[in-house]
Design a protein around this motif. Sequence first.
Motif, PDB file in Angstrom:
ATOM      1  N   SER A   1      47.319  35.989  30.627  1.00  0.00           N
ATOM      2  CA  SER A   1      46.673  35.977  31.877  1.00  0.00           C
ATOM      3  C   SER A   1      46.652  37.022  32.729  1.00  0.00           C
ATOM      4  CB  SER A   1      47.133  34.803  32.709  1.00  0.00           C
ATOM      5  OG  SER A   1      46.385  34.602  34.051  1.00  0.00           O
ATOM      6  N   ASN A   2      45.594  37.574  33.116  1.00  0.00           N
ATOM      7  CA  ASN A   2      45.354  38.904  34.002  1.00  0.00           C
ATOM      8  C   ASN A   2      44.870  38.537  35.361  1.00  0.00           C
ATOM      9  OD1 ASN A   2      45.991  40.608  31.942  1.00  0.00           O
ATOM     10  ND2 ASN A   2      43.919  40.181  30.991  1.00  0.00           N
ATOM     11  N   VAL A   3      45.210  37.339  35.769  1.00  0.00           N
ATOM     12  CA  VAL A   3      44.808  37.061  37.108  1.00  0.00           C
ATOM     13  C   VAL A   3      46.023  36.264  37.786  1.00  0.00           C
ATOM     14  CG1 VAL A   3      42.361  36.755  36.763  1.00  0.00           C
ATOM     15  CG2 VAL A   3      43.871  34.804  36.644  1.00  0.00           C
ATOM     16  N   VAL A   4      46.103  36.190  39.183  1.00  0.00           N
ATOM     17  CA  VAL A   4      47.034  35.481  40.078  1.00  0.00           C
ATOM     18  C   VAL A   4      46.039  34.777  40.995  1.00  0.00           C
ATOM     19  CG1 VAL A   4      48.830  35.618  41.838  1.00  0.00           C
ATOM     20  CG2 VAL A   4      48.764  37.338  40.132  1.00  0.00           C
TER      21      VAL A   4
ATOM     22  N   ASP B   1      36.837  31.259  32.800  1.00  0.00           N
ATOM     23  CA  ASP B   1      36.928  29.874  32.875  1.00  0.00           C
ATOM     24  C   ASP B   1      37.348  29.077  34.066  1.00  0.00           C
ATOM     25  OD1 ASP B   1      36.118  29.647  30.215  1.00  0.00           O
ATOM     26  OD2 ASP B   1      38.038  29.838  29.316  1.00  0.00           O
ATOM     27  N   PHE B   2      37.928  29.769  35.003  1.00  0.00           N
ATOM     28  CA  PHE B   2      38.587  29.255  36.382  1.00  0.00           C
ATOM     29  C   PHE B   2      37.413  28.432  36.986  1.00  0.00           C
ATOM     30  CE2 PHE B   2      40.076  29.905  40.777  1.00  0.00           C
ATOM     31  CZ  PHE B   2      41.337  29.067  40.589  1.00  0.00           C
ATOM     32  N   LEU B   3      37.907  27.548  37.118  1.00  0.00           N
ATOM     33  CA  LEU B   3      37.155  26.484  38.226  1.00  0.00           C
ATOM     34  C   LEU B   3      35.795  25.936  37.376  1.00  0.00           C
ATOM     35  CD1 LEU B   3      37.184  28.163  41.719  1.00  0.00           C
ATOM     36  CD2 LEU B   3      38.549  26.282  40.793  1.00  0.00           C
ATOM     37  N   THR B   4      35.781  26.046  36.107  1.00  0.00           N
ATOM     38  CA  THR B   4      34.758  25.594  35.408  1.00  0.00           C
ATOM     39  C   THR B   4      35.092  24.191  34.564  1.00  0.00           C
ATOM     40  OG1 THR B   4      35.407  26.673  33.417  1.00  0.00           O
ATOM     41  CG2 THR B   4      33.922  27.831  34.828  1.00  0.00           C
ATOM     42  N   ALA B   5      34.338  23.696  33.971  1.00  0.00           N
ATOM     43  CA  ALA B   5      34.854  22.436  33.018  1.00  0.00           C
ATOM     44  C   ALA B   5      35.982  22.435  32.133  1.00  0.00           C
ATOM     45  CB  ALA B   5      33.566  21.569  32.616  1.00  0.00           C
TER      46      ALA B   5
ATOM     47  N   ASP C   1      38.551  24.423  32.352  1.00  0.00           N
ATOM     48  CA  ASP C   1      39.564  24.507  33.065  1.00  0.00           C
ATOM     49  C   ASP C   1      39.936  23.365  33.627  1.00  0.00           C
ATOM     50  OD1 ASP C   1      41.765  25.613  34.186  1.00  0.00           O
ATOM     51  OD2 ASP C   1      41.019  26.698  35.567  1.00  0.00           O
ATOM     52  N   LYS C   2      40.312  22.173  33.112  1.00  0.00           N
ATOM     53  CA  LYS C   2      40.634  20.913  33.400  1.00  0.00           C
ATOM     54  C   LYS C   2      41.623  20.798  34.547  1.00  0.00           C
ATOM     55  CE  LYS C   2      38.168  17.675  31.499  1.00  0.00           C
ATOM     56  NZ  LYS C   2      37.602  16.480  32.151  1.00  0.00           N
ATOM     57  N   GLU C   3      42.707  21.675  34.375  1.00  0.00           N
ATOM     58  CA  GLU C   3      43.734  21.462  35.468  1.00  0.00           C
ATOM     59  C   GLU C   3      43.383  21.961  36.873  1.00  0.00           C
ATOM     60  OE1 GLU C   3      47.731  22.908  33.685  1.00  0.00           O
ATOM     61  OE2 GLU C   3      47.980  21.036  34.266  1.00  0.00           O
ATOM     62  N   ASN C   4      42.575  22.741  36.893  1.00  0.00           N
ATOM     63  CA  ASN C   4      42.149  23.424  38.083  1.00  0.00           C
ATOM     64  C   ASN C   4      40.742  22.932  38.794  1.00  0.00           C
ATOM     65  OD1 ASN C   4      44.256  25.387  38.974  1.00  0.00           O
ATOM     66  ND2 ASN C   4      43.729  26.343  36.961  1.00  0.00           N
ATOM     67  N   ILE C   5      40.552  21.829  38.428  1.00  0.00           N
ATOM     68  CA  ILE C   5      39.207  21.188  39.049  1.00  0.00           C
ATOM     69  C   ILE C   5      39.330  19.713  39.218  1.00  0.00           C
ATOM     70  CG2 ILE C   5      37.547  22.726  37.823  1.00  0.00           C
ATOM     71  CD1 ILE C   5      36.876  20.463  35.947  1.00  0.00           C
TER      72      ILE C   5
ATOM     73  N   LEU D   1      32.104  33.963  45.247  1.00  0.00           N
ATOM     74  CA  LEU D   1      32.297  35.120  44.184  1.00  0.00           C
ATOM     75  C   LEU D   1      32.320  36.511  44.890  1.00  0.00           C
ATOM     76  CD1 LEU D   1      30.410  34.404  40.943  1.00  0.00           C
ATOM     77  CD2 LEU D   1      32.720  33.604  41.679  1.00  0.00           C
ATOM     78  N   PHE D   2      33.231  37.127  45.164  1.00  0.00           N
ATOM     79  CA  PHE D   2      33.401  38.524  45.440  1.00  0.00           C
ATOM     80  C   PHE D   2      33.025  39.748  44.668  1.00  0.00           C
ATOM     81  CE2 PHE D   2      36.273  36.435  48.606  1.00  0.00           C
ATOM     82  CZ  PHE D   2      35.566  36.435  49.611  1.00  0.00           C
ATOM     83  N   VAL D   3      32.794  39.291  43.457  1.00  0.00           N
ATOM     84  CA  VAL D   3      32.464  40.217  42.270  1.00  0.00           C
ATOM     85  C   VAL D   3      31.109  39.541  41.496  1.00  0.00           C
ATOM     86  CG1 VAL D   3      34.444  41.512  42.365  1.00  0.00           C
ATOM     87  CG2 VAL D   3      34.030  39.443  40.878  1.00  0.00           C
ATOM     88  N   GLY D   4      30.350  40.156  40.649  1.00  0.00           N
ATOM     89  CA  GLY D   4      29.439  39.470  39.952  1.00  0.00           C
ATOM     90  C   GLY D   4      30.064  38.600  38.792  1.00  0.00           C
ATOM     91  N   PRO D   5      29.378  37.528  38.512  1.00  0.00           N
ATOM     92  CA  PRO D   5      29.830  36.690  37.398  1.00  0.00           C
ATOM     93  C   PRO D   5      30.617  37.311  36.189  1.00  0.00           C
ATOM     94  CG  PRO D   5      27.975  35.670  38.541  1.00  0.00           C
ATOM     95  CD  PRO D   5      28.168  37.244  38.885  1.00  0.00           C
ATOM     96  N   GLU D   6      29.702  38.187  35.933  1.00  0.00           N
ATOM     97  CA  GLU D   6      30.291  38.917  34.562  1.00  0.00           C
ATOM     98  C   GLU D   6      31.503  39.885  34.779  1.00  0.00           C
ATOM     99  OE1 GLU D   6      27.897  41.665  37.190  1.00  0.00           O
ATOM    100  OE2 GLU D   6      27.577  39.531  36.322  1.00  0.00           O
ATOM    101  N   GLN D   7      31.772  40.184  36.020  1.00  0.00           N
ATOM    102  CA  GLN D   7      32.931  40.919  36.303  1.00  0.00           C
ATOM    103  C   GLN D   7      34.272  39.922  36.545  1.00  0.00           C
ATOM    104  OE1 GLN D   7      30.940  42.922  39.802  1.00  0.00           O
ATOM    105  NE2 GLN D   7      31.560  44.778  38.592  1.00  0.00           N
ATOM    106  N   LEU D   8      34.070  38.855  36.578  1.00  0.00           N
ATOM    107  CA  LEU D   8      35.212  37.882  36.441  1.00  0.00           C
ATOM    108  C   LEU D   8      36.309  38.217  35.345  1.00  0.00           C
ATOM    109  CD1 LEU D   8      33.577  34.650  37.612  1.00  0.00           C
ATOM    110  CD2 LEU D   8      35.194  36.012  39.011  1.00  0.00           C
ATOM    111  N   THR D   9      37.631  38.329  35.847  1.00  0.00           N
ATOM    112  CA  THR D   9      38.499  38.523  34.721  1.00  0.00           C
ATOM    113  C   THR D   9      38.861  37.304  34.109  1.00  0.00           C
ATOM    114  OG1 THR D   9      39.538  40.077  36.051  1.00  0.00           O
ATOM    115  CG2 THR D   9      40.964  39.207  34.514  1.00  0.00           C
TER     116      THR D   9
END
Length: 1066
Positions: free
Chosen positions: A770-773, A725-729, A731-735, A714-722
Amino acid sequence: MPENLNLFRAFWGFFFIFWTAFNTALVDVVGSEQQIPLSVVKLWASAFGGEIKSIAAKYSGSQLLQKKYKEYEKDVAIEEIDGLQLVKKLAKNMEEMFHKKSEAVRRLVEAAEDAYLKHEFDADLQYEYFNAVLINERDEEGNYLELGKEFILVPNDHFNNLPVNISLSDVQVPTNMYNKDPAIVNGVYWSESLNKVFVDNFDRDPSLIWQYFGSAKGFFRQYPGIKWEPDENGVIAFDCRNRKWYIQAATSPKDVVILVDVSGSMKGLRLTIAKQTVSSILDTLGDDDFFNIIAYNEELHYVEPCLNGTLVQADRANKEHFREHLDKLFAKGIGMLDIALNEAFNMLNEFNHTGQGSICSQAIMLITDGAVDTYDTIFAKYNWPDRKVRIFTYLIGREAAFADNLKWMACANKGFFTQISTLADVQENVMEYLHVLSRPKVIDQEHDVVWTEAYIDSTLPQAQKRSKGILLGVVGTDVPVKELLKTIPKYKLGIHGYAFAITNNGYILTHPELRPLYEEGKKRRKPNYSSVDLSEVEWEDRDDVLRNAMVNRKTGKFSMEVKKTVDKGKRVLVMTNDYYYTDIKGTPFSLGVALSRGHGKYFFRGNVTVEEGLHDLEHPDVSLADEWSYCNTDLHPEHRQMTQLEAIKRYLTGKEPLLQCDKELIQEVLFDAVVSAPIEAYWTSLALNKSENSDKGVEVAFLGTRTGLSRINLFVGPEQLTNQDFLTAEDKENIFNADHFPLWYRRAAEQIPGSFVYSIPFSTETANKSNVVTASTAIQLLDDRKSPVVAAVGIQMKLEFFQRKFWTASRQCASLDGRCAISCDDDAINCYLIDNNGFILVSEDYRQTGYFFGEVEGAVMNKLLTMGSFKRITLYDYQAMCRTNKESSDSAHSLLDPYNAFFAAVKWIMTELVLFLVEFNLCSWWHSDLTAKAQRLKQTLEPCDTEYPAFVSERTIKETTGNIACDDCFKSFVIQQIPSSNLFMVVVDNECFCDSVPPITMAPIEIRYNESLKCERLKSQKIRRRPESCHGFHPEENARECGGVSGLSAKPPLVLLPLLLMIFSR
């Protein structure tokens, strides 16, 4: 002459003005094309591509990781995967696993048979057992209810985290049965001895889940014990004897012809009861059975005229089709049963000779309010002396005048007679025929293990037991599909590879494309989820070559080009798959493995020391795929709380010698841990450099390897993530999971090596919010197609940051004075950034982000398709759910559900008290006239087939310009590929509107079949393989036990039949 001269001058003057105007218009049109010079767009694309790749490469560490793997190139051995050898090994592993479950069920069979033989029936037996509905319930004074003693329940993650008692089983009794009925109490009493076997089985094989005994008396004993909660009506609708698994275990495959009397005397309630009886019979038929329904009066009326003279497989779709046609039956005329019997016998005989049916048991089900003859001449002609076709007769109504004839017909043909007077009687009476069909299996003392197709874990598993001519019940255990997946080494199947299994009917047991649930969030089961055919997911195989070979239990190889959808079905990957298949011995299942050509056919082995690997596994950011089986942590209870990473560490250090682990996979994990370890220090140095990433546009860097190892920074704090869910359980498609590699990994593997694939995660909602790329790239060991993809790395950045880089690049120009002739800020043009599937990442209208480009610029997208810059790929979904308007009422159709029918009986209580209402058919007036007013259209989701498009860019086309002739103008555009990416910049003339060209959408279209096609689909019988065992008849059967006739009094010996139920674990 002067006049002519003036005229001439006037003409040329007019012509000059006209030519000037035309020329001006032409210049305007041409000028509009020149307003989008290709060179400028190429400059913008190059500037943006260089900038964004620099950011992606820098923060992902892709070049460092590629370099590290290159350093180990000489120490790595690359092997081509032998698909046939692999599938045979997997099949052997599954065979051993299934055998282990079978042995658990056989122990239950033996224990149950022994307990039954030792028990003497006691009509006055009083026994306080644990009733699954009443346990832990108290009355108003705080005392435990009768049969509701204290029953300790503790949440257990092995059982979906449900509160259970792993020391005891408890008993569920259907709502419509008396808890203390002597038959129930005696059965519960002797089956208590199964408790110690349940516990012993679980100790021997801790991977077991639900074990159970479903009694022919109706009660259901389940281990571990769990509390059952009634529905909103206070009802437990579950009756184990109605369940498909119970019936499948209790009987052999059968061909059935149902004859329904629709003569005038059947009007009113009798016809309603008859329809419900037919529906209940259909409920008892399974995928190995075949049937047809004929209504008769003075003529024969096939309920489905298309299937005149043949039988059809009793799958869910066919049964529902016939149910819908039952509503069309009405009573009139005279009943000519002799015509119907002749037709039924002829049809069964001819169908049997085709070799398409069950080739086992055959039966005629007769539903009528009476028979004036015994029709012995017909039976003598077709059925005697062998009596190979059983006759089951159902007398509808209270009248007993013709009961003797119907009893005689059943008893003379090894069948059963029963009388049904009310709707509430239907279910119990229909079930009687199953006891008759179970006799041969019982007398043969056979203990065939019966395997079912896959079910979702909402009810529980079962098994069977029987006695000589008397069915005791079914015993069984559930085998979670996830247990199958654990036997599959995902790391050897490659990025796009997968394993799958099917039943003898071609239905999917497990396949990554199987979607048993719908309405995400609500997780509702699709009605047909357990009977999805392999041809419906591997639909490119139009001739069913793969399916038929697997159904016929062959071993071999098959290849074809496939179109696999990813990212919620919005994107498509086109590749060639090699399929390898073989049978799983001791089961009706066949196993297949699909390997994608190219990098998917190769595997490499690295080599590092255990000490090196363990050291680099200690990093806190390292994680492993939770659903992959590095070590089997289910075998011993003390290991169940371990993560796979913990298990590997304890195994390698010798602290857990009992752990069973995949040594080959662990060796490769250690190798990947060592090679990828330096990227940690690299990411850390970037994070500590305050001048880098000052605007915090890049939020996450991530890495995954072919062994399921992941690293995240993480390049930012966990609370700052946009995107939290990314890379968490969640987010099934991305793990990494049991079915597939992460989406960003799969898409990167198909991108040109060294380039990045960019995308916006799709939301499950209608609008993409979505607000991320994400940007990811694959790491290959060698620079050729045969090189396995060893890893993928990527970053996630803020969408606003990404878009800002795009707009900055689009303001650049090559003029010396710095004044740009054209800019994306100009109102005359619209600038877009789209990906290789046509989805918008950047638009001047922020709301269009995530939309398909064809929806916004239909004319331009249409031109790109025509020019070949993009191509349309037609896809099919044979598991879709479509909205349809269905008639909803309280009338006969709703009675086709057995429990609705039971409660509907209350409505008829006055009819039952006043008998003459039935006789004069006044109940028909009450039922149809009054309930017809309640009918209304209700929108529901029903299974359907759909067709929909996906779009893919042509890689060889880097840039294109074009003009579109619109109503009164020409619309010009330029499309330019962004270097080292899957992106394209599209610049479109905004001053010419092509409103006449409709937008291009990706919306699915339901495939509607006309009557002719529907008929052909009904008639077409896919190849299937019959169960190997058949117990249709036995010479020692007691045909006197046929309903209404006293049976033998001797207590027969018993047999318990085993069953294993495949389930999807929640």
